[in-house]
Design a protein around this motif. Structure first.
Motif, short mmCIF file in Angstrom:
data_model
loop_
_atom_site.label_atom_id
_atom_site.label_comp_id
_atom_site.label_asym_id
_atom_site.label_seq_id
_atom_site.Cartn_x
_atom_site.Cartn_y
_atom_site.Cartn_z
N ARG A 23 0.85 -1.21 0.01
CA ARG A 23 0.03 -0.02 -0.07
C ARG A 23 0.74 1.35 -0.01
N GLU A 24 1.88 1.29 0.39
CA GLU A 24 2.88 2.10 0.68
C GLU A 24 3.23 2.69 -0.70
N LEU A 25 3.44 1.72 -1.50
CA LEU A 25 3.70 2.17 -3.02
C LEU A 25 2.44 2.83 -3.61
N GLU A 27 0.14 4.44 -2.33
CA GLU A 27 0.08 5.76 -1.64
C GLU A 27 1.18 6.76 -2.45
N LYS A 28 2.34 6.35 -2.88
CA LYS A 28 3.10 7.23 -3.57
C LYS A 28 2.66 7.53 -5.05
N CYS A 29 2.01 6.54 -5.63
CA CYS A 29 1.49 6.92 -6.73
C CYS A 29 0.27 7.86 -6.63
N GLU A 31 -0.08 10.07 -4.26
CA GLU A 31 0.58 11.35 -4.10
C GLU A 31 0.82 11.84 -5.38
N ALA A 32 1.48 11.19 -6.17
CA ALA A 32 1.96 11.88 -7.68
C ALA A 32 0.62 12.41 -8.48
N HIS A 114 0.26 10.86 -13.94
CA HIS A 114 1.25 11.11 -13.07
C HIS A 114 1.28 9.81 -12.28
N GLN A 118 4.54 7.42 -12.12
CA GLN A 118 5.21 7.23 -10.66
C GLN A 118 5.31 5.62 -10.49
N GLU A 121 7.99 4.04 -12.27
CA GLU A 121 9.48 4.54 -11.68
C GLU A 121 9.63 3.56 -10.63
N LEU A 122 8.53 2.84 -9.98
CA LEU A 122 8.74 1.98 -8.83
C LEU A 122 8.79 0.63 -9.40
#
Ligand SMILES: Cc1cc2nc3c(=O)[nH]c(=O)nc-3n(C[C@H](O)[C@H](O)[C@H](O)COP(=O)(O)O)c2cc1C
Length: 183
Positions: A23-25, A27-29, A31-32, A114, A118, A121-122
Motif C-alpha cells: 500500500r505504501e507504493l 500511496e506514492k502513486c 501522491e503523484a 502522473h 510514478q 518508476e517503482l
C-alpha cells in the motif's frame, strides 16, 4: 531516472505477476496524482483503490464482462484503481462552458498519467482502461449514478520476461511545427 527514459519505459502492461503491491507504493502513486495541475486548481478526481483479492476479482468480473471482455486480462492485476470525475469548481465549470471544453477530463488525464509514471518508476506496470461496464462498476462500488467513472487503471508487477514492444507513434514531424508567421 531521466524523465524521458521513464516515459519510454512505460507501456500498457496486460500481463501481471501475482506479486502483491504494498500500500505504501500505491500511496506514492496517489501522491503523484494528487500533485497534478488542474484548471483553476479544481482537482476534480477521486480514486477508489481495490486491492483486496476477492473484491478486486468481483469488480473485474463486473467491469470486464460481456462486450467489455476484451479487457478481462485486467482481472489478473492485483490492484484496480477506479477514477471518478468529481464536480469541478464553479470557475472551472463556467470557464469550460465558455470555451466549450470539459477541463475535468484534461485534469484527470494529467493526474492519472502522473499516477502511472510514478508506478513505472517503482517498477510497477499499469494499463489505462477506458472500456468497462460503468453502470456495473458504480453499482458495485456504491458510486452515485450522477457521477462519472472516467477510467480504471490496472496495476501489477510484470511477469518475468515481459518487455515493452516497440512504441508505435506518429513521427515528430507529423505532430509539430514551429510557427514561422506563415499561415
Ligand atoms: C484514455 C485511455 C483509455 C484506454 N483504454 C484501454 C482499454 O480499455 N484497454 C486497453 O487494453 N488499453 C487501453 N488503453 C491503452 C492504450 O491502448 C495504449 O496506451 C496505447 O495503445 C499505447 O500503447 P502503450 O501504452 O503501450 O504505449 C487506454 C489508454 C488511454 C490513455
Amino acid at each position: 531516472m531521466d524523465f524521458l527514459e521513464l516515459v519510454k519505459k512505460r507501456f500498457s502492461l496486460r500481463k501481471y505477476s501475482s506479486k502483491k503491491i504494498d500500500r505504501e507504493l500505491i500511496e506514492k502513486c496517489l501522491e503523484a496524482a494528487r500533485l497534478a495541475p488542474s484548471a483553476c486548481n479544481s482537482q476534480p478526481w477521486y480514486f477508489i483503490v481495490v486491492d483486496d483479492e476477492k473484491l478486486k476479482n468481483d469488480l473485474a468480473d463486473i467491469a470486464f464482462s460481456g462486450i467489455y471482455s476484451s479487457n478481462s486480462f485486467a482481472k489478473k492485476a492485483p490492484v484496480l484503481v477506479v477514477v471518478v470525475n468529481e464536480k469541478s469548481n464553479y470557475v472551472a465549470r463556467v470557464g469550460g462552458f465558455l470555451r466549450g471544453t470539459q477541463y475535468s477530463l484534461i485534469d484527470i488525464g494529467i493526474a492519472v498519467e502522473h499516477f502511472v509514471l510514478q508506478a513505472q518508476e517503482l517498477g510497477i506496470g499499469t494499463c489505462w482502461l477506458g472500456w468497462f461496464n460503468e453502470k456495473g462498476v458504480k453499482r458495485y462500488l456504491g458510486i452515485p449514478k450522477s457521477k462519472k467513472v472516467e477510467a480504471i487503471v490496472s496495476m501489477g508487477y510484470p511477469p518475468e520476461g515481459v518487455v515493452p514492444g516497440e512504441k508505435k507513434r506518429k513521427n515528430l514531424d507529423e505532430i509539430r511545427k514551429y510557427f514561422t508567421g506563415e499561415r
